[in-house]
Write an enzyme that holds these catalytic residues in place. Sequence first.
Site, short mmCIF file in Angstrom:
data_model
loop_
_atom_site.label_atom_id
_atom_site.label_comp_id
_atom_site.label_asym_id
_atom_site.label_seq_id
_atom_site.Cartn_x
_atom_site.Cartn_y
_atom_site.Cartn_z
N LYS A 17 0.83 -1.21 0.00
CA LYS A 17 0.00 0.00 0.00
C LYS A 17 0.87 1.26 0.00
O LYS A 17 0.62 2.18 -0.77
CB LYS A 17 -0.92 0.03 1.23
N ARG A 92 -9.14 0.95 9.48
CA ARG A 92 -8.76 -0.44 9.78
C ARG A 92 -9.82 -1.14 10.61
O ARG A 92 -9.67 -2.33 10.89
CB ARG A 92 -7.45 -0.46 10.56
N ARG A 127 11.76 -6.59 4.63
CA ARG A 127 11.67 -5.14 4.41
C ARG A 127 12.69 -4.38 5.27
O ARG A 127 12.86 -4.64 6.44
CB ARG A 127 10.26 -4.66 4.75
N ARG A 160 11.83 -2.30 10.79
CA ARG A 160 10.80 -1.84 11.72
C ARG A 160 10.61 -2.87 12.82
O ARG A 160 10.64 -4.08 12.56
CB ARG A 160 9.47 -1.67 10.96
N ARG A 171 -0.04 -9.10 13.31
CA ARG A 171 -0.64 -8.05 12.48
C ARG A 171 -1.60 -8.66 11.45
O ARG A 171 -2.64 -8.08 11.14
CB ARG A 171 0.45 -7.23 11.78
P1 AMP Z 1 1.23 0.46 8.94
O1 AMP Z 1 2.46 1.23 8.65
O2 AMP Z 1 0.01 0.96 8.17
O3 AMP Z 1 1.40 -1.03 8.81
O4 AMP Z 1 0.86 0.73 10.49
C1 AMP Z 1 1.76 0.36 11.52
C2 AMP Z 1 1.02 0.25 12.84
O5 AMP Z 1 0.44 1.52 13.18
C3 AMP Z 1 -0.15 -0.73 12.86
O6 AMP Z 1 0.26 -2.07 13.07
C4 AMP Z 1 -0.98 -0.18 14.01
O7 AMP Z 1 -0.40 -0.51 15.27
C5 AMP Z 1 -0.82 1.32 13.84
N1 AMP Z 1 -1.88 1.87 12.94
C6 AMP Z 1 -1.71 2.41 11.68
N2 AMP Z 1 -2.89 2.79 11.17
C7 AMP Z 1 -3.82 2.47 12.10
C8 AMP Z 1 -5.25 2.58 12.16
N3 AMP Z 1 -5.95 3.07 11.12
N4 AMP Z 1 -5.88 2.16 13.29
C9 AMP Z 1 -5.19 1.65 14.33
N5 AMP Z 1 -3.85 1.49 14.34
C10 AMP Z 1 -3.17 1.90 13.24
#
Ligand code: AMP
Length: 217
Positions: A17, A92, A127, A160, A171
Amino acid sequence: MSYGTIIVLMGPPGAGKGTQAKRLAAGTGFVHVSTGDLLREAVRNQTPLGQESKAIMDRGELVPDALVSELVAEKLASGTPRGGILLDGYPRTLAQAEFLEGIRGPRPMAIGIEVDEEEVVRRLSGRRTCAGCDKIYNVYFSPPPQGACEECGCGEMVQRDDDKEEVIRQRLKVYRNQTAPLIDFYRDLGRYVAVDGSKRIDAVTAELEAALQERVG
Ligand code: AMP
Protein backbone atom coordinates in the site's frame (compact mmCIF):
# COMPACT_ATOMS: atom_id res chain seq x y z
CA MET A 1 -12.90 24.06 1.94
CA SER A 2 -12.30 21.74 -0.97
CA TYR A 3 -13.57 18.22 -1.33
CA GLY A 4 -11.37 16.05 -3.51
CA THR A 5 -12.06 12.33 -3.68
CA ILE A 6 -10.87 10.08 -0.88
CA ILE A 7 -9.41 6.78 -2.07
CA VAL A 8 -9.02 4.15 0.63
CA LEU A 9 -6.15 1.80 -0.21
CA MET A 10 -6.91 -1.51 1.44
CA GLY A 11 -5.03 -4.77 1.74
CA PRO A 12 -3.07 -6.71 4.36
CA PRO A 13 0.17 -5.37 5.84
CA GLY A 14 2.84 -5.97 3.21
CA ALA A 15 0.46 -5.73 0.26
CA GLY A 16 2.45 -2.75 -0.97
CA LYS A 17 0.00 0.00 0.00
CA GLY A 18 2.72 2.48 0.99
CA THR A 19 4.95 1.79 -2.01
CA GLN A 20 2.04 2.04 -4.42
CA ALA A 21 0.53 5.12 -2.77
CA LYS A 22 3.86 6.97 -3.15
CA ARG A 23 4.04 6.00 -6.84
CA LEU A 24 0.43 7.01 -7.48
CA ALA A 25 0.87 10.30 -5.65
CA ALA A 26 3.93 11.08 -7.79
CA GLY A 27 2.06 10.43 -11.03
CA THR A 28 -1.27 12.09 -10.14
CA GLY A 29 -2.49 15.02 -8.03
CA PHE A 30 -3.33 12.75 -5.10
CA VAL A 31 -1.84 13.40 -1.67
CA HIS A 32 -0.64 10.31 0.23
CA VAL A 33 -1.67 10.07 3.89
CA SER A 34 -0.47 7.05 5.86
CA THR A 35 -1.67 6.71 9.46
CA GLY A 36 1.23 4.30 10.11
CA ASP A 37 3.72 6.98 8.99
CA LEU A 38 1.96 9.65 11.07
CA LEU A 39 2.05 7.40 14.13
CA ARG A 40 5.73 6.49 13.61
CA GLU A 41 6.50 10.21 13.37
CA ALA A 42 4.64 10.79 16.65
CA VAL A 43 6.70 7.97 18.23
CA ARG A 44 9.96 9.50 16.95
CA ASN A 45 8.97 12.93 18.27
CA GLN A 46 7.86 11.39 21.58
CA THR A 47 4.56 13.27 21.54
CA PRO A 48 1.85 12.10 24.00
CA LEU A 49 0.21 10.22 21.09
CA GLY A 50 3.54 8.60 20.22
CA GLN A 51 4.16 7.56 23.81
CA GLU A 52 0.71 6.00 24.03
CA SER A 53 1.04 4.23 20.67
CA LYS A 54 4.57 2.79 20.69
CA ALA A 55 4.00 -0.35 22.75
CA ILE A 56 0.73 -1.08 20.95
CA MET A 57 2.42 -0.80 17.55
CA ASP A 58 5.37 -2.93 18.65
CA ARG A 59 2.91 -5.70 19.59
CA GLY A 60 1.23 -5.48 16.16
CA GLU A 61 -2.08 -4.35 17.62
CA LEU A 62 -4.27 -1.41 16.70
CA VAL A 63 -3.99 2.04 18.24
CA PRO A 64 -7.42 3.04 19.66
CA ASP A 65 -9.92 4.29 17.07
CA ALA A 66 -10.43 7.67 18.72
CA LEU A 67 -6.71 8.53 18.59
CA VAL A 68 -6.24 7.52 14.96
CA SER A 69 -9.48 9.12 13.77
CA GLU A 70 -8.43 12.36 15.45
CA LEU A 71 -5.17 12.26 13.49
CA VAL A 72 -7.08 11.80 10.24
CA ALA A 73 -9.61 14.49 11.16
CA GLU A 74 -6.72 16.92 11.79
CA LYS A 75 -5.31 16.11 8.34
CA LEU A 76 -8.68 16.72 6.73
CA ALA A 77 -9.64 19.71 8.86
CA SER A 78 -9.24 22.14 5.99
CA GLY A 79 -11.01 19.89 3.50
CA THR A 80 -9.57 17.14 1.35
CA PRO A 81 -6.98 18.31 -1.18
CA ARG A 82 -8.66 19.11 -4.49
CA GLY A 83 -6.50 16.58 -6.31
CA GLY A 84 -7.80 13.91 -3.94
CA ILE A 85 -6.31 11.93 -1.08
CA LEU A 86 -4.94 8.39 -0.91
CA LEU A 87 -5.53 6.98 2.54
CA ASP A 88 -3.06 4.22 3.36
CA GLY A 89 -3.71 2.16 6.48
CA TYR A 90 -6.99 3.86 7.40
CA PRO A 91 -9.72 2.83 8.07
CA ARG A 92 -8.76 -0.44 9.78
CA THR A 93 -11.95 -1.02 11.80
CA LEU A 94 -15.66 -0.63 11.20
CA ALA A 95 -15.77 2.30 13.65
CA GLN A 96 -13.07 4.07 11.62
CA ALA A 97 -14.91 3.39 8.34
CA GLU A 98 -18.06 4.86 9.85
CA PHE A 99 -16.12 7.89 11.04
CA LEU A 100 -14.85 8.42 7.51
CA GLU A 101 -18.40 8.21 6.15
CA GLY A 102 -19.18 11.24 8.32
CA ILE A 103 -16.62 13.41 6.55
CA ARG A 104 -18.11 15.85 4.04
CA GLY A 105 -17.40 15.56 0.35
CA PRO A 106 -17.66 12.78 -2.23
CA ARG A 107 -18.02 9.28 -0.75
CA PRO A 108 -14.71 7.41 -0.21
CA MET A 109 -13.87 4.71 -2.75
CA ALA A 110 -11.92 1.62 -1.70
CA ILE A 111 -9.32 -0.19 -3.77
CA GLY A 112 -8.03 -3.45 -2.30
CA ILE A 113 -4.55 -4.79 -3.09
CA GLU A 114 -4.98 -8.54 -2.70
CA VAL A 115 -1.99 -10.76 -1.80
CA ASP A 116 -1.84 -14.10 -0.01
CA GLU A 117 -0.51 -14.35 3.53
CA GLU A 118 2.70 -16.34 3.01
CA GLU A 119 3.82 -13.85 0.37
CA VAL A 120 3.13 -11.03 2.82
CA VAL A 121 5.27 -12.67 5.53
CA ARG A 122 8.20 -12.97 3.08
CA ARG A 123 7.86 -9.38 1.99
CA LEU A 124 7.59 -7.92 5.47
CA SER A 125 10.36 -9.96 7.07
CA GLY A 126 12.73 -8.79 4.30
CA ARG A 127 11.67 -5.14 4.41
CA ARG A 128 14.31 -2.56 5.38
CA THR A 129 14.02 1.23 5.45
CA CYS A 130 16.86 3.59 4.64
CA ALA A 131 17.71 5.52 7.83
CA GLY A 132 18.54 8.59 5.73
CA CYS A 133 15.50 9.07 3.49
CA ASP A 134 12.97 6.32 4.38
CA LYS A 135 13.25 4.64 0.96
CA ILE A 136 12.04 1.08 1.26
CA TYR A 137 14.15 -1.93 0.19
CA ASN A 138 13.76 -5.67 0.53
CA VAL A 139 16.72 -7.90 1.32
CA TYR A 140 15.22 -10.69 -0.81
CA PHE A 141 13.74 -8.88 -3.81
CA SER A 142 15.26 -5.40 -4.05
CA PRO A 143 18.37 -5.00 -1.86
CA PRO A 144 20.14 -1.62 -1.85
CA PRO A 145 22.83 -1.70 -4.57
CA GLN A 146 26.30 -2.18 -2.97
CA GLY A 147 24.59 -1.92 0.39
CA ALA A 148 23.97 1.83 0.14
CA CYS A 149 20.75 3.72 -0.59
CA GLU A 150 20.49 4.67 -4.26
CA GLU A 151 18.61 7.89 -3.35
CA CYS A 152 20.72 9.37 -0.56
CA GLY A 153 23.83 7.17 -0.32
CA CYS A 154 23.15 6.29 3.32
CA GLY A 155 24.50 2.87 4.30
CA GLU A 156 22.23 2.27 7.29
CA MET A 157 19.14 0.16 6.74
CA VAL A 158 16.72 -0.39 9.61
CA GLN A 159 14.09 -3.02 10.22
CA ARG A 160 10.80 -1.84 11.72
CA ASP A 161 10.19 -3.32 15.18
CA ASP A 162 6.86 -4.65 13.94
CA ASP A 163 8.43 -6.43 10.94
CA LYS A 164 9.74 -9.30 13.12
CA GLU A 165 8.06 -12.57 12.18
CA GLU A 166 5.96 -13.11 15.33
CA VAL A 167 4.68 -9.53 15.17
CA ILE A 168 3.90 -9.95 11.46
CA ARG A 169 1.72 -12.99 12.30
CA GLN A 170 -0.09 -10.93 14.94
CA ARG A 171 -0.64 -8.05 12.48
CA LEU A 172 -2.10 -10.49 9.96
CA LYS A 173 -4.44 -11.88 12.61
CA VAL A 174 -5.60 -8.34 13.45
CA TYR A 175 -6.06 -7.68 9.72
CA ARG A 176 -8.18 -10.83 9.26
CA ASN A 177 -10.37 -10.14 12.27
CA GLN A 178 -10.77 -6.38 12.26
CA THR A 179 -9.90 -4.96 8.85
CA ALA A 180 -10.84 -7.58 6.24
CA PRO A 181 -14.57 -7.18 7.09
CA LEU A 182 -14.31 -3.67 5.63
CA ILE A 183 -14.05 -5.25 2.18
CA ASP A 184 -17.70 -6.29 2.53
CA PHE A 185 -18.56 -2.91 4.03
CA TYR A 186 -17.37 -1.10 0.90
CA ARG A 187 -18.53 -3.84 -1.47
CA ASP A 188 -22.08 -3.59 -0.09
CA LEU A 189 -21.94 0.15 -0.77
CA GLY A 190 -20.82 -0.58 -4.36
CA ARG A 191 -17.53 1.16 -3.69
CA TYR A 192 -14.93 -1.64 -3.69
CA VAL A 193 -12.63 -2.77 -6.46
CA ALA A 194 -9.75 -5.25 -6.14
CA VAL A 195 -6.38 -5.41 -7.88
CA ASP A 196 -3.97 -8.36 -7.93
CA GLY A 197 -1.10 -7.40 -5.62
CA SER A 198 0.98 -10.51 -6.34
CA LYS A 199 2.19 -9.08 -9.65
CA ARG A 200 5.36 -7.04 -10.17
CA ILE A 201 5.37 -3.53 -8.68
CA ASP A 202 4.98 -1.79 -12.08
CA ALA A 203 2.10 -4.03 -13.10
CA VAL A 204 0.27 -3.36 -9.83
CA THR A 205 0.79 0.40 -10.27
CA ALA A 206 -0.68 0.18 -13.78
CA GLU A 207 -3.73 -1.72 -12.48
CA LEU A 208 -4.21 0.81 -9.71
CA GLU A 209 -3.96 3.71 -12.14
CA ALA A 210 -6.59 2.05 -14.32
CA ALA A 211 -8.84 1.52 -11.28
CA LEU A 212 -8.40 5.17 -10.27
CA GLN A 213 -9.22 6.36 -13.79
CA GLU A 214 -12.35 4.25 -13.80
CA ARG A 215 -13.45 5.47 -10.37
CA VAL A 216 -12.60 9.16 -10.48
CA GLY A 217 -11.89 9.86 -14.14
P1 AMP B 1 1.23 0.46 8.94
O1 AMP B 1 2.46 1.23 8.65
O2 AMP B 1 0.01 0.96 8.17
O3 AMP B 1 1.40 -1.03 8.81
O4 AMP B 1 0.86 0.73 10.49
C1 AMP B 1 1.76 0.36 11.52
C2 AMP B 1 1.02 0.25 12.84
O5 AMP B 1 0.44 1.52 13.18
C3 AMP B 1 -0.15 -0.73 12.86
O6 AMP B 1 0.26 -2.07 13.07
C4 AMP B 1 -0.98 -0.18 14.01
O7 AMP B 1 -0.40 -0.51 15.27
C5 AMP B 1 -0.82 1.32 13.84
N1 AMP B 1 -1.88 1.87 12.94
C6 AMP B 1 -1.71 2.41 11.68
N2 AMP B 1 -2.89 2.79 11.17
C7 AMP B 1 -3.82 2.47 12.10
C8 AMP B 1 -5.25 2.58 12.16
N3 AMP B 1 -5.95 3.07 11.12
N4 AMP B 1 -5.88 2.16 13.29
C9 AMP B 1 -5.19 1.65 14.33
N5 AMP B 1 -3.85 1.49 14.34
C10 AMP B 1 -3.17 1.90 13.24
